[in-house]
Design a protein around this motif. Structure first.
Motif, mmCIF file in Angstrom:
data_model
loop_
_atom_site.group_PDB
_atom_site.id
_atom_site.type_symbol
_atom_site.label_atom_id
_atom_site.label_comp_id
_atom_site.label_asym_id
_atom_site.label_seq_id
_atom_site.Cartn_x
_atom_site.Cartn_y
_atom_site.Cartn_z
ATOM 1 N N SER A 242 -5.771 9.321 -3.865
ATOM 2 C CA SER A 242 -6.931 9.355 -4.764
ATOM 3 C C SER A 242 -6.623 8.673 -6.085
ATOM 4 O O SER A 242 -7.432 7.899 -6.608
ATOM 5 N N ARG A 243 -5.447 8.933 -6.649
ATOM 6 C CA ARG A 243 -5.057 8.273 -7.906
ATOM 7 C C ARG A 243 -4.923 6.761 -7.710
ATOM 8 O O ARG A 243 -5.297 5.976 -8.595
ATOM 9 N N SER A 244 -4.390 6.361 -6.566
ATOM 10 C CA SER A 244 -4.259 4.920 -6.283
ATOM 11 C C SER A 244 -5.625 4.246 -6.267
ATOM 12 O O SER A 244 -5.781 3.111 -6.737
ATOM 13 N N ILE A 245 -6.631 4.968 -5.751
ATOM 14 C CA ILE A 245 -7.986 4.419 -5.708
ATOM 15 C C ILE A 245 -8.579 4.353 -7.108
ATOM 16 O O ILE A 245 -9.111 3.326 -7.533
ATOM 17 N N HIS A 246 -8.477 5.469 -7.849
ATOM 18 C CA HIS A 246 -9.089 5.521 -9.181
ATOM 19 C C HIS A 246 -8.429 4.553 -10.157
ATOM 20 O O HIS A 246 -9.077 4.040 -11.067
ATOM 21 N N GLU A 247 -7.141 4.282 -9.971
ATOM 22 C CA GLU A 247 -6.422 3.374 -10.871
ATOM 23 C C GLU A 247 -6.504 1.921 -10.430
ATOM 24 O O GLU A 247 -5.939 1.036 -11.078
ATOM 25 N N GLY A 248 -7.205 1.663 -9.321
ATOM 26 C CA GLY A 248 -7.446 0.289 -8.897
ATOM 27 C C GLY A 248 -6.369 -0.306 -8.015
ATOM 28 O O GLY A 248 -6.458 -1.479 -7.631
ATOM 29 N N ALA A 249 -5.332 0.464 -7.695
ATOM 30 C CA ALA A 249 -4.286 -0.056 -6.820
ATOM 31 C C ALA A 249 -4.790 -0.205 -5.391
ATOM 32 O O ALA A 249 -4.320 -1.076 -4.646
ATOM 33 N N LEU A 250 -5.737 0.641 -4.997
ATOM 34 C CA LEU A 250 -6.393 0.520 -3.697
ATOM 35 C C LEU A 250 -7.869 0.273 -3.929
ATOM 36 O O LEU A 250 -8.493 0.932 -4.770
ATOM 37 N N GLN A 251 -8.442 -0.650 -3.182
ATOM 38 C CA GLN A 251 -9.840 -1.034 -3.336
ATOM 39 C C GLN A 251 -10.644 -0.644 -2.097
ATOM 40 O O GLN A 251 -10.070 -0.443 -1.014
ATOM 41 N N GLY A 252 -11.950 -0.551 -2.255
ATOM 42 C CA GLY A 252 -12.812 -0.297 -1.119
ATOM 43 C C GLY A 252 -12.609 -1.330 -0.030
ATOM 44 O O GLY A 252 -12.602 -2.535 -0.314
ATOM 45 N N GLY A 253 -12.409 -0.882 1.200
ATOM 46 C CA GLY A 253 -12.170 -1.784 2.325
ATOM 47 C C GLY A 253 -10.709 -1.979 2.654
ATOM 48 O O GLY A 253 -10.386 -2.514 3.730
ATOM 49 N N ASP A 254 -9.781 -1.586 1.759
ATOM 50 C CA ASP A 254 -8.350 -1.699 2.061
ATOM 51 C C ASP A 254 -7.995 -0.805 3.239
ATOM 52 O O ASP A 254 -8.469 0.332 3.342
ATOM 53 N N LEU B 128 3.110 5.899 7.938
ATOM 54 C CA LEU B 128 3.188 6.437 6.585
ATOM 55 C C LEU B 128 4.085 7.672 6.547
ATOM 56 O O LEU B 128 4.879 7.847 5.610
ATOM 57 N N ALA B 129 3.975 8.532 7.570
ATOM 58 C CA ALA B 129 4.820 9.725 7.620
ATOM 59 C C ALA B 129 6.296 9.350 7.639
ATOM 60 O O ALA B 129 7.119 9.954 6.927
ATOM 61 N N HIS B 130 6.653 8.319 8.425
ATOM 62 C CA HIS B 130 8.051 7.877 8.502
ATOM 63 C C HIS B 130 8.543 7.365 7.153
ATOM 64 O O HIS B 130 9.625 7.745 6.694
ATOM 65 N N HIS B 131 7.760 6.541 6.480
ATOM 66 C CA HIS B 131 8.193 5.946 5.218
ATOM 67 C C HIS B 131 8.289 6.981 4.090
ATOM 68 O O HIS B 131 9.140 6.850 3.197
ATOM 69 N N LEU B 132 7.425 7.990 4.114
ATOM 70 C CA LEU B 132 7.408 8.976 3.031
ATOM 71 C C LEU B 132 8.234 10.220 3.347
ATOM 72 O O LEU B 132 8.366 11.104 2.489
ATOM 73 N N GLY B 133 8.776 10.303 4.566
ATOM 74 C CA GLY B 133 9.554 11.476 4.933
ATOM 75 C C GLY B 133 8.705 12.717 5.119
ATOM 76 O O GLY B 133 9.165 13.838 4.876
ATOM 77 N N VAL C 263 0.841 -1.196 0.000
ATOM 78 C CA VAL C 263 0.000 0.000 0.000
ATOM 79 C C VAL C 263 0.880 1.252 0.000
ATOM 80 O O VAL C 263 0.665 2.202 -0.766
ATOM 81 N N ILE C 264 1.890 1.266 0.881
ATOM 82 C CA ILE C 264 2.794 2.424 0.957
ATOM 83 C C ILE C 264 3.508 2.618 -0.368
ATOM 84 O O ILE C 264 3.657 3.750 -0.858
ATOM 85 N N SER C 265 3.933 1.517 -1.000
ATOM 86 C CA SER C 265 4.633 1.605 -2.282
ATOM 87 C C SER C 265 3.743 2.194 -3.371
ATOM 88 O O SER C 265 4.189 3.034 -4.164
ATOM 89 N N GLU C 266 2.472 1.777 -3.411
ATOM 90 C CA GLU C 266 1.542 2.305 -4.420
ATOM 91 C C GLU C 266 1.344 3.809 -4.243
ATOM 92 O O GLU C 266 1.282 4.567 -5.222
ATOM 93 N N ILE C 267 1.258 4.232 -2.987
ATOM 94 C CA ILE C 267 1.074 5.661 -2.720
ATOM 95 C C ILE C 267 2.341 6.431 -3.074
ATOM 96 O O ILE C 267 2.298 7.492 -3.706
ATOM 97 N N GLU C 268 3.486 5.880 -2.692
ATOM 98 C CA GLU C 268 4.758 6.572 -2.911
ATOM 99 C C GLU C 268 5.050 6.783 -4.393
ATOM 100 O O GLU C 268 5.557 7.836 -4.795
#
Length: 449
Positions: A25-37, A45-50, A4-9
């Protein structure tokens, strides 16, 4: 969770709250994230993304406001199911478990006061076919009539499928996640739904008897603001109309800002107030929308829109990817109604009748000790001691009104209900007495529970 973090990053273009919200939002619209994830905890997330936890929290607030994510207690923050119906403000305004003998909740015009279509329909002998799918979307004859009656010389003009279609197109074309916009308080629930769905920050500015309060608008504009939305006359729900002096004052405040001004003149044909627009002073920065639903019929589904040439061009491009244009057959029907003298007289009579109904109801409320603001349009904004009790008491008498809460942007201690006086066809004073009694009712909500 790492996936999940990788898809967002991979979709994160800028290290800001808006950038993170856009990436999710793009991850959701492109299907990388689904409803309920499940999304990562804020600090993880803050630590991983800096990023700072504050930035992630602000991004989550944007996404929640847009309905893209929601919290689920111990399960954390989840991606919302886009297929599930959303309980928006508009749905809460109009949902009714049972029909009412006298339904004053809808905000629609009285069908008996709409102009006859028979003459305009008789003139439509052929369906009409465009020469190309890229033809001008506005009939030249209709454009000429609209321009001649516009409150200022429009830089460019188009016709769309009603005021809400116009607002949705402007929002989709000009606003981004995290933008800050100013709206009136109270405001029209469908507009608030659109803005919340777009993930923008909504800032309410109160009204007085002449429109937006200048000092409060100036205060709101001290922070970067993308747009200001207002109803220039017969404001829904209050019935307030902006004065020319107030419009000039607001234009002076808006001039140094970058904000786009969007005016929704949905009551144009039935309003008794002068046609005032900030576009008189800021034509290139003003989007002026005129709907014909209240005056000529909701099923016409037509509104005219003026804006800068660049913005109208962008709207045309958006429409070419979807519906293309608004039916020229309906445009010809509207043109026939606008140029027909008998239709114009019918609109004039309807305007006078709506004013009579509103004024009679307001006078009846004042006799019961309930003063209200505004003096125009189909609706009256009635203060009540206890909103649920007022709604329930009126419902028990077979009278439906709209709850005030979905219209509110700023916190309020006082409750309100919106009464569509344009639909009152029985004794005005009698209805006013019933509403006044409900305005002082208390305890009905707890009794129902």
């Amino acid at each position: 969770m790492r996936e999940v973090i990788s898809e967002i990053e991979t979709r994160l273009d800028e290290p800001t709250a808006r950038g993170l919200a856009t990436a999710v939002s793009r991850s959701i619209h492109e299907g990388a994230l689904q409803g309920g994830d499940r999304l990562p905890p804020i600090r993880t997330l803050a630590h991983h993304l800096g990023l700072s936890p504050t930035t992630v929290s602000a991004a989550w607030a944007l996404l929640a406001r847009a309905g893209s994510i929601h919290t689920a207690g111990r399960r954390g923050t989840l991606v919302a199911d886009s297929r599930a119906p959303r309980d928006g403000r508009y749905r809460r305004t109009l949902e009714r478990p049972l029909p009412f003998a006298l339904d004053l909740s809808t905000g629609v015009p009285d069908a008996a006061l709409l102009p006859s279509l028979s003459r305009a329909l008789a003139s439509l002998t052929t369906p009409g076919t465009p020469h190309s799918y890229l033809d001008d979307p506005v009939l030249p004859e209709l454009r000429a009539v609209l321009v001649d009656d516009w409150p200022y010389p429009p830089p460019e003009m188009t016709v769309v499928d009603g005021a809400m279609d116009a607002l949705e197109l402007v929002i989709r074309t000009t606003l981004r996640f995290g933008d800050r916009v100013v709206v009136e308080h109270p405001s029209f629930p469908p507009l608030l739904d659109l803005l919340e769905h777009a993930g923008v920050e909504v800032v309410g500015v109160p009204l007085d008897r002449q429109g937006l309060v200048p000092d409060r608008l100036a205060e709101a504009l001290t922070k970067p603001t993308a747009a200001v939305f207002l109803q220039p006359r017969a404001h829904n729900p209050t019935g307030t109309s902006m004065s020319a002096a107030r419009a000039r004052s607001l234009a002076r405040i808006l001039r140094p800002a970058d904000a786009l001004v969007i005016e929704d003149d949905s009551a144009s044909g039935i309003s008794t107030s002068p046609d005032v627009s900030i576009g008189t002073w800021l034509p290139e920065r003003t989007v002026h929308i005129r709907s014909f639903s209240k005056s000529h019929g909701p099923d016409l589904r037509l509104a005219a829109l003026s804006a800068s040439s660049d913005l109208v061009g962008a709207i045309h491009h958006q429409r070419q990817l979807g519906q293309g244009w608004s039916s020229r057959l309906l445009q010809r029907l509207l043109l026939g109604l606008l140029i027909d003298p008998r239709s114009a007289r019918e609109i004039t009579l309807a305007r006078a009748e709506y004013a009579r109904r509103r004024n009679g109801f307001v006078d009846g409320l004042q006799r019961q000790g309930i003063p209200v603001a505004g003096d125009d349009g189909l609706n009256v904004w009635v203060p009540v001691d206890d909103e649920p009790s007022a709604l329930m008491r009126l419902a028990a008498q077979g009278v439906g009104v709209a709850p005030g809460t979905p219209f509110q942007v700023l916190p309020e201690t006082a409750g309100h209900v919106r009464v569509t006086t344009g639909l009152i066809t029985r004794n005005l004073d009698e209805v006013a007495r019933e509403v006044a009694a409900a305005a002082h009712a208390t305890g009905w909500g707890s009794r129902a529970r």
